[in-house]
Write an enzyme that holds these catalytic residues in place. Sequence first.
Site, PDB file in Angstrom:
ATOM      1  N   ARG A 294       0.857  -0.823  -0.121  1.00 14.89           N
ATOM      2  CA  ARG A 294       0.286   0.050  -0.023  1.00 14.89           C
ATOM      3  C   ARG A 294       0.858   1.495   0.318  1.00 14.89           C
ATOM      4  O   ARG A 294      -0.322   2.163  -0.613  1.00 14.89           O
ATOM      5  CB  ARG A 294      -1.032   0.373   1.132  1.00 14.89           C
ATOM      6  CG  ARG A 294      -2.004  -1.116   1.203  1.00 14.89           C
ATOM      7  CD  ARG A 294      -3.035  -1.423   1.978  1.00 14.89           C
ATOM      8  NE  ARG A 294      -4.462  -2.114   1.877  1.00 14.89           N
ATOM      9  CZ  ARG A 294      -5.077  -2.520   2.590  1.00 14.89           C
ATOM     10  NH1 ARG A 294      -5.563  -2.307   3.415  1.00 14.89           N
ATOM     11  NH2 ARG A 294      -6.296  -3.046   1.740  1.00 14.89           N
ATOM     12  N   TYR A 435      -6.362   0.402  -7.056  1.00 15.48           N
ATOM     13  CA  TYR A 435      -5.923  -0.917  -6.971  1.00 15.48           C
ATOM     14  C   TYR A 435      -4.996  -1.169  -5.229  1.00 15.48           C
ATOM     15  O   TYR A 435      -4.967  -0.137  -4.840  1.00 15.48           O
ATOM     16  CB  TYR A 435      -4.821  -1.868  -7.643  1.00 15.48           C
ATOM     17  CG  TYR A 435      -3.827  -0.928  -8.832  1.00 15.48           C
ATOM     18  CD1 TYR A 435      -3.115   0.034  -7.828  1.00 15.48           C
ATOM     19  CD2 TYR A 435      -3.893  -1.285  -9.810  1.00 15.48           C
ATOM     20  CE1 TYR A 435      -2.054   0.646  -8.309  1.00 15.48           C
ATOM     21  CE2 TYR A 435      -2.449  -0.760 -10.016  1.00 15.48           C
ATOM     22  CZ  TYR A 435      -1.668   0.516  -9.399  1.00 15.48           C
ATOM     23  OH  TYR A 435      -0.836   0.838 -10.171  1.00 15.48           O
ATOM     24  N   GLU A 436      -4.600  -1.926  -5.007  1.00 18.03           N
ATOM     25  CA  GLU A 436      -4.519  -2.734  -3.839  1.00 18.03           C
ATOM     26  C   GLU A 436      -5.279  -2.161  -2.423  1.00 18.03           C
ATOM     27  O   GLU A 436      -4.447  -1.363  -1.891  1.00 18.03           O
ATOM     28  CB  GLU A 436      -3.148  -1.308  -3.135  1.00 18.03           C
ATOM     29  CG  GLU A 436      -1.977  -2.644  -2.326  1.00 18.03           C
ATOM     30  CD  GLU A 436      -1.497  -3.787  -2.562  1.00 18.03           C
ATOM     31  OE1 GLU A 436      -1.080  -4.164  -3.890  1.00 18.03           O
ATOM     32  OE2 GLU A 436      -1.665  -4.670  -1.861  1.00 18.03           O
ATOM     33  N   GLY A 437      -6.637  -1.858  -2.669  1.00 19.74           N
ATOM     34  CA  GLY A 437      -7.451  -1.847  -1.160  1.00 19.74           C
ATOM     35  C   GLY A 437      -8.272  -0.552  -1.878  1.00 19.74           C
ATOM     36  O   GLY A 437      -7.126   0.671  -2.326  1.00 19.74           O
ATOM     37  N   GLN A 442      -9.079   2.135   2.058  1.00 19.98           N
ATOM     38  CA  GLN A 442      -8.424   1.794   3.147  1.00 19.98           C
ATOM     39  C   GLN A 442      -9.048   3.523   4.543  1.00 19.98           C
ATOM     40  O   GLN A 442      -8.274   3.639   5.553  1.00 19.98           O
ATOM     41  CB  GLN A 442      -7.844   4.111   1.970  1.00 19.98           C
ATOM     42  CG  GLN A 442      -6.881   2.783   1.041  1.00 19.98           C
ATOM     43  CD  GLN A 442      -5.404   1.924   1.131  1.00 19.98           C
ATOM     44  OE1 GLN A 442      -4.752   1.460   2.601  1.00 19.98           O
ATOM     45  NE2 GLN A 442      -6.240   0.528   1.168  1.00 19.98           N
TER      46      GLN A 442
END
Lengths: 594, 594
Positions: A294, A435-437, A442
Amino acid sequence: MSYRAPVRDIRFSLEEIAALDSVRATGAFPEFSGDLTGAILEEAAKLCNDVIAPLNWPSDQQGCTLKDGEVKTPDGFPAAYAKFVEGGWQGLQFGTEHGGMGLPRALGCALMEMLQSASMSFGLGPMLSFGAIEALIAHGSDEQRALYLPKIISGEWSATMNLTEPQAGSDVGALRTKAEPNGDGSWAVSGQKIFITWGEHDCAENIIHLVLARTPDSPAGTKGISLFLVPKFIPDESGNPGKRNGVKAIGLEHKMGIHGSPTCTMEYANATGWLIGEENRGMAAMFTMMNSARLNVGVQGVGIAERAYQQAFEFAKERRQGRAPGAEGPAPHAIIDHPDVRRMLSLMKAKIEAARAICFHAAVEGDLAEHHGDEDEAAWSRRREELLIPVAKAWSTDLGVEVASLGVQIHGGMGFIEETGAAQHYRDARIAPIYEGTNGIQAIDLSGRKLSMEGGLAFAELIEDIRQTVEDCETSSNPALPELAARLAPAVDALEEAVQWMASADMEDRLAGSTAFLKLTGDVTGGWLLCVGAVAAQRRLKEAEGDAGFAENRIALAGIYAETVLAAAPGLMGEIRMGAAPLFEPGLAMLESA
Amino acid sequence: MSYRAPVRDIRFSLEEIAALDSVRATGAFPEFSGDLTGAILEEAAKLCNDVIAPLNWPSDQQGCTLKDGEVKTPDGFPAAYAKFVEGGWQGLQFGTEHGGMGLPRALGCALMEMLQSASMSFGLGPMLSFGAIEALIAHGSDEQRALYLPKIISGEWSATMNLTEPQAGSDVGALRTKAEPNGDGSWAVSGQKIFITWGEHDCAENIIHLVLARTPDSPAGTKGISLFLVPKFIPDESGNPGKRNGVKAIGLEHKMGIHGSPTCTMEYANATGWLIGEENRGMAAMFTMMNSARLNVGVQGVGIAERAYQQAFEFAKERRQGRAPGAEGPAPHAIIDHPDVRRMLSLMKAKIEAARAICFHAAVEGDLAEHHGDEDEAAWSRRREELLIPVAKAWSTDLGVEVASLGVQIHGGMGFIEETGAAQHYRDARIAPIYEGTNGIQAIDLSGRKLSMEGGLAFAELIEDIRQTVEDCETSSNPALPELAARLAPAVDALEEAVQWMASADMEDRLAGSTAFLKLTGDVTGGWLLCVGAVAAQRRLKEAEGDAGFAENRIALAGIYAETVLAAAPGLMGEIRMGAAPLFEPGLAMLESA
């Protein structure tokens, strides 16, 4: 469309704001001197400026192609990747015992920024390998580590992360890919994964896939997910790529941006895999690498913003239109002399510095959490890192989109023409908030787990630090600093109020306000760190250390941020405290276009 | 990816917020009853929903091609254009004496919104013709009007605007295209124009170019510019397309979005043209059509936002991920039940309504300015229209980008895949803040000419109106309305303070704060108009008129806007009052990435 890595900006942020010296002081990196920092950054800059950056635009135009399960990346990518491997960059932040350079993660973060500025598409390959290396270090068996780590750390082999399936995006627990025991310690992995970044390519001789899958009779949801290592070529007895495994790319996505990065649909058909860590503990392994993944995506936001900024800045100096009040020489004047253009550029620059500082602060605290000898200090650093990760990811990637959009705007009509290159940044930047959460995920993380951990200690510590900087600014002999304090003080008051409100709110209300809460946290933290930089710059000025103009500019940039972003920050309280009821009570009809 | 024109939302905005009845009351539109409004909007909706909207995505993928000076538009465009002509839509707001429908411009604005939602690329063709028609009505000779207006108003012929040259974008005065007298009343026009929207295409049998050029010995700058009419085919004696003229498309731009709209480089090589209006008065003719052109681009922002919103809303109802607190039924729940997604959609919807109201209010006041019998009332309306135009253009187009970006975000990873369609809106939306005067130019207009006109009267009147609505809300029996007032009151205080500051500031400081000032004006005006709508909705509720749920939703949407946008609006004061000094004093070095 050239790029020059902002080495001096990066060093100032690392050393004067994020206190990189504290990492040196742990003694965990005996080889790591101040001189080495400069040398490493300069070498990385050369690679990024001269080798990778020139590929960015052509690679966007050319894209990737898939034929018979093999992906061809854009012209120049394999050669640039070879240079990347040659320099040993993949191993920058990994232990010398595996062939790495053994340097702090914070330096890896600086390298990552330059890579992403040079080319997001290219930089994604190494970024994915970074994550896989971390997972293997933390959870791989001795045998797995011995077999795979040296090759991935050298960059000879690359690695991927396979989480997403059509029905399982943010909801990872919904995945269906299966792994069945082969009886010989290996597993047969079957299923389809989508959105697999660099899932197949022609830059490395082998690709090691880390794949989330379910074993037979595993519990439903995230508690029944295991992590498998599935190599494209199964290593032979001497550890070289051997038999082709039952995994292949069966599709390439047609994306809005990052065209040079192959985003693959991967088919696993009884592919041979090996369990990493324990069965049903795949999510835990994921969490291990989540912080740095992240953070790296946050850094990607900084990187694309910096690239878009540099391009807009160069254009604004060259392009002449109209008469600017106060400009010297005959009209038409450069558009950078027009106040509104200057305002856009100044805000872009100030916000990039803020985002960079947030990311580097998180990275340095990550290093300290791992290496600080004092347990309490390490725990403090871990809390700070944990708090900052969702902010670094979401705030910096939203910033990437905002700055890339301003970059287009500064170019006027030319910004909308693909050949100019500004449009590519706007298209590329848009993936990072997803992406990546997603950034919404978040915000949930920040206002949920991160806010609650240890009774809210992480936020209390952050607020305490910010108040200390308010005091440092108030008592400075340079009158510009008390002016910063006058903006930072009400902003941190608002943050404290928001933390208190969130901590006592119902879950739904908290979730409804979570995105605004993350924005407030980022706005205030970014402003705080610019003030920390201003205090350091003032010290430099007083001690006649370094370039006075550069130090003065750090103070001036903090001032611009304070008068705009910090001044507006308390205005977010309304949205934070709105609660969920106004969103849900009127029902769906409110949202129907009629 | 379908589109349903929001006829009820549009009608509410036109009738209850923008007071369309006041246009009827002028008596200038005897045919124009309330029933007709509904019928016209429903018919326009059919065309846009069923004929044009389905072409939007395929046209983006296919784009336009140029061969031997002729442009082929995407499949379906010529047939759709024929339907548009068949319905007489090009003439909606033009006099029956030229073959138009003789309806108010405000209805043209509603049609424009639907067209732009259906397809920005397609809608640009008619939009450009609208502007040329206005210029000809205001400045053409009797002969020119007789020859060209019926054909352009019918849509048989289309029209373009030719301003930009490589060195002359925002700085129109720098243009170099030349016109020399032929001795027979016509002129020979030579030069190159860039970014010419629908400059060449295969939808109409003739294309009438309005071209800015310099005559011999004309003064430098904008005072030496004249407007010429240059037909692609010179009309023969019976008014039909005759001899091919010396103008042709020599290039098509490779753009980030609006791929279906041919953006041409036009070469004029001794092309035969006729002067429109007086020599050296071309800029005045431009200004005539500028208000409606800028308003139409603002409406384009609303249109693309509405389209992006509808797509995201449909996706959010279908896509299921994870467990939403408070949702009924088993997980996974639709993502629209997750508070953060609901927040995004609610804000998108509320802001779209605000932007729509600003545009329609400007359009109605434009009609009143032209047709109101009372001179003072007409002057009041003209001032209001003039004030709102830059706000409608800039605020709505920034909103278009913001909403399209949120639309991508709501789709998650799918949003970045071109086939989903959300990405197209994000790409298409990006042009609107740039063309027809960049949003920076709009901000200069608002904080300069519009703020100063008649000693600041237009802003004083606006603030007076807003304060009246604060009072109306405060005294309502529905407790939701005083809550709106509690947010609107400090917001209008901030606006008043900003107006006073701007009015007394130095030119450079004013310019530095102009974009934030425009944003504040838009935020507050949009909120005010939603409150006007809420008051009207409350009246409907009280009188049990119409759908109670719909009325309640108008109040709820105003509430969401008030708690978010209005609550944050006073926070813009810092940026407004920052001044130019912090941007310029440190010099360029502050902006250099080092």
